[in-house]
Write an enzyme that holds these catalytic residues in place. Structure first.
Site, PDB file in Angstrom:
ATOM      1  N   LYS A  21       0.878  -1.184   0.194  1.00 34.20           N
ATOM      2  CA  LYS A  21      -0.080  -0.062   0.126  1.00 34.20           C
ATOM      3  C   LYS A  21       0.826   1.391  -0.008  1.00 34.20           C
ATOM      4  O   LYS A  21       0.501   2.111  -0.744  1.00 34.20           O
ATOM      5  CB  LYS A  21      -1.006   0.089   1.258  1.00 34.20           C
ATOM      6  CG  LYS A  21      -1.999  -1.151   1.266  1.00 34.20           C
ATOM      7  CD  LYS A  21      -3.087  -0.748   2.387  1.00 34.20           C
ATOM      8  CE  LYS A  21      -2.224  -0.829   3.815  1.00 34.20           C
ATOM      9  NZ  LYS A  21      -1.676  -2.105   4.292  1.00 34.20           N
ATOM     10  N   ARG A  80      -9.250   0.821   8.834  1.00 33.08           N
ATOM     11  CA  ARG A  80      -8.720  -0.244   9.169  1.00 33.08           C
ATOM     12  C   ARG A  80      -9.778  -1.259   9.819  1.00 33.08           C
ATOM     13  O   ARG A  80      -9.543  -2.450  10.052  1.00 33.08           O
ATOM     14  CB  ARG A  80      -7.395   0.009  10.430  1.00 33.08           C
ATOM     15  CG  ARG A  80      -6.437  -0.982  10.261  1.00 33.08           C
ATOM     16  CD  ARG A  80      -5.391  -0.562   9.336  1.00 33.08           C
ATOM     17  NE  ARG A  80      -4.031  -1.088   9.414  1.00 33.08           N
ATOM     18  CZ  ARG A  80      -3.045  -0.593   9.201  1.00 33.08           C
ATOM     19  NH1 ARG A  80      -2.892   0.346   8.415  1.00 33.08           N
ATOM     20  NH2 ARG A  80      -1.672  -1.170   9.633  1.00 33.08           N
ATOM     21  N   ARG A 110      11.997  -5.781   4.886  1.00 36.73           N
ATOM     22  CA  ARG A 110      11.719  -4.155   4.448  1.00 36.73           C
ATOM     23  C   ARG A 110      12.707  -3.213   5.433  1.00 36.73           C
ATOM     24  O   ARG A 110      13.011  -3.565   6.392  1.00 36.73           O
ATOM     25  CB  ARG A 110      10.186  -3.906   5.017  1.00 36.73           C
ATOM     26  CG  ARG A 110       9.697  -2.467   4.721  1.00 36.73           C
ATOM     27  CD  ARG A 110       8.325  -2.135   4.715  1.00 36.73           C
ATOM     28  NE  ARG A 110       7.823  -2.449   5.852  1.00 36.73           N
ATOM     29  CZ  ARG A 110       6.308  -2.268   6.180  1.00 36.73           C
ATOM     30  NH1 ARG A 110       5.767  -1.822   5.016  1.00 36.73           N
ATOM     31  NH2 ARG A 110       5.675  -2.433   7.174  1.00 36.73           N
ATOM     32  N   ARG A 140      11.426  -1.459  10.603  1.00 39.18           N
ATOM     33  CA  ARG A 140      10.584  -1.099  11.728  1.00 39.18           C
ATOM     34  C   ARG A 140      10.465  -2.099  12.915  1.00 39.18           C
ATOM     35  O   ARG A 140      10.655  -3.412  12.709  1.00 39.18           O
ATOM     36  CB  ARG A 140       9.293  -1.151  11.129  1.00 39.18           C
ATOM     37  CG  ARG A 140       9.160   0.304  10.154  1.00 39.18           C
ATOM     38  CD  ARG A 140       7.702   0.445   9.255  1.00 39.18           C
ATOM     39  NE  ARG A 140       6.449  -0.221  10.039  1.00 39.18           N
ATOM     40  CZ  ARG A 140       5.117   0.013   9.429  1.00 39.18           C
ATOM     41  NH1 ARG A 140       5.218   0.316   8.253  1.00 39.18           N
ATOM     42  NH2 ARG A 140       4.251  -0.874   9.962  1.00 39.18           N
TER      43      ARG A 140
HETATM   44  P1  AMP Z   1       1.037   0.657   8.851  1.00 41.47           P
HETATM   45  O1  AMP Z   1       2.376   1.565   8.611  1.00 41.47           O
HETATM   46  O2  AMP Z   1       0.011   0.906   8.064  1.00 41.47           O
HETATM   47  O3  AMP Z   1       1.598  -0.709   8.625  1.00 41.47           O
HETATM   48  O4  AMP Z   1       0.872   0.886  10.421  1.00 41.47           O
HETATM   49  C1  AMP Z   1       1.521   0.540  11.434  1.00 41.47           C
HETATM   50  C2  AMP Z   1       0.696   0.541  12.752  1.00 41.47           C
HETATM   51  O5  AMP Z   1       0.083   2.075  13.011  1.00 41.47           O
HETATM   52  C3  AMP Z   1      -0.539  -0.675  12.651  1.00 41.47           C
HETATM   53  O6  AMP Z   1      -0.120  -1.660  12.848  1.00 41.47           O
HETATM   54  C4  AMP Z   1      -1.274  -0.018  13.855  1.00 41.47           C
HETATM   55  O7  AMP Z   1      -0.764  -0.036  15.135  1.00 41.47           O
HETATM   56  C5  AMP Z   1      -1.231   1.576  13.625  1.00 41.47           C
HETATM   57  N1  AMP Z   1      -2.130   2.033  12.683  1.00 41.47           N
HETATM   58  C6  AMP Z   1      -2.018   2.385  11.362  1.00 41.47           C
HETATM   59  N2  AMP Z   1      -3.106   2.676  10.756  1.00 41.47           N
HETATM   60  C7  AMP Z   1      -4.259   2.438  11.639  1.00 41.47           C
HETATM   61  C8  AMP Z   1      -5.582   2.631  11.618  1.00 41.47           C
HETATM   62  N3  AMP Z   1      -6.187   3.015  10.739  1.00 41.47           N
HETATM   63  N4  AMP Z   1      -6.274   2.373  12.900  1.00 41.47           N
HETATM   64  C9  AMP Z   1      -5.542   1.936  14.183  1.00 41.47           C
HETATM   65  N5  AMP Z   1      -4.329   1.893  14.094  1.00 41.47           N
HETATM   66  C10 AMP Z   1      -3.617   2.013  12.964  1.00 41.47           C
END
Ligand code: AMP
Length: 221
Positions: A13, A88, A127, A160
């Site tokens: 994404k 999400r 990554r 990360r």
């Molecule tokens: P990502 O970078 O999209 O993989 O997001 C990393 C982390 O941020 C996720 O595992 C969640 O802990 C938090 N996070 C990101 N987007 C959301 C969302 N829409 N709702 C809740 N937590 C989120």
């Protein structure tokens, strides 16, 4: 144009949203990037979000929704945006719909990046992310020109904390339980398109662009 990219962690994404935003001159809004910025700046939101993120759990809906609505209202997003990582879950999708409705706006396309589990795990465990511009790399598939350094801005790359194997598994579990139902939610609204995300990034982006230019009902699912 307002677009949502759906897909499991590791489906691509972030990579696709960044490229697409550049090509279509839309703003890329990533909840993960915004939350990580808050964590590194030590804001109130960052302090509240940090533990959830490190455990691979979702940050509470109210916090994320407030953050995203503020971001959407920013003047740079008035011409359109690509949402990466939001919504999400169904509660977030409903909040987004309601907030857009009040603003006389709507989502034009929801694209589900469908990736298989072995590909996801391979991608996430290798990554690397840029500490400054959030650019994504991969130890094997997309290595930087200089080890550990971002090609675009010259800043250090890092892995990360939530890309460790056990946290990856937790995140996938959370995705299946909380986020996968969004596919049905947007299918019912007749906005959902699906693209195979196992292919190389260049192929995936071409498929997305084709789809946006000529929405084809055969890929509408
Ligand atoms: P990502 O970078 O999209 O993989 O997001 C990393 C982390 O941020 C996720 O595992 C969640 O802990 C938090 N996070 C990101 N987007 C959301 C969302 N829409 N709702 C809740 N937590 C989120």
């Amino acid at each position: 144009m307002r677009i949502i990219l759906l897909g499991a962690p590791g489906a691509g994404k972030g990579t696709q949203a960044k490229t697409l935003a550049g090509k279509l001159r839309l703003v890329h809004i990533s909840t993960g990037d915004l939350l990580r910025e808050n964590v590194s700046q030590g804001t109130d939101l960052g302090r509240q979000a940090k533990d959830f993120m490190n455990k691979g759990l979702l940050v509470p809906d109210d916090l994320v929704t407030e953050m995203i609505i503020k971001r959407i209202d920013n003047s740079d997003a008035l011409g359109g945006f690509i949402l990466d990582g939001y919504p999400r879950n169904i509660k977030q999708a409903i909040s987004l719909d309601e907030s857009l409705k009040i603003r006389n706006k709507t989502i034009d396309f929801v694209i589900d990046l469908a990736a298989s589990e072995p590909v996801i795990i391979q991608r996430l465990s290798g990554r690397l992310v840029c500490s400054r511009c959030n650019g994504n790399y991969h130890i094997k598939n997309m290595p930087p020109k200089t080890t550990g350094i971002c090609d675009s801005c010259g800043s250090p790359l890092y892995q990360r904390l939530d890309d460790k194997e056990e946290t990856i598994r937790k995140r996938l579990e959370v995705y299946k339980k909380e986020s996968a139902p969004l596919i049905q939610y947007y299918r019912t609204k007749q906005k959902l398109y699906q693209v195979c995300a196992d292919d190389e990034p260049d192929v995936v982006i071409d498929n997305i662009i084709c789809l946006l230019k000529e929405p084809d009902d055969s890929v509408k699912v």
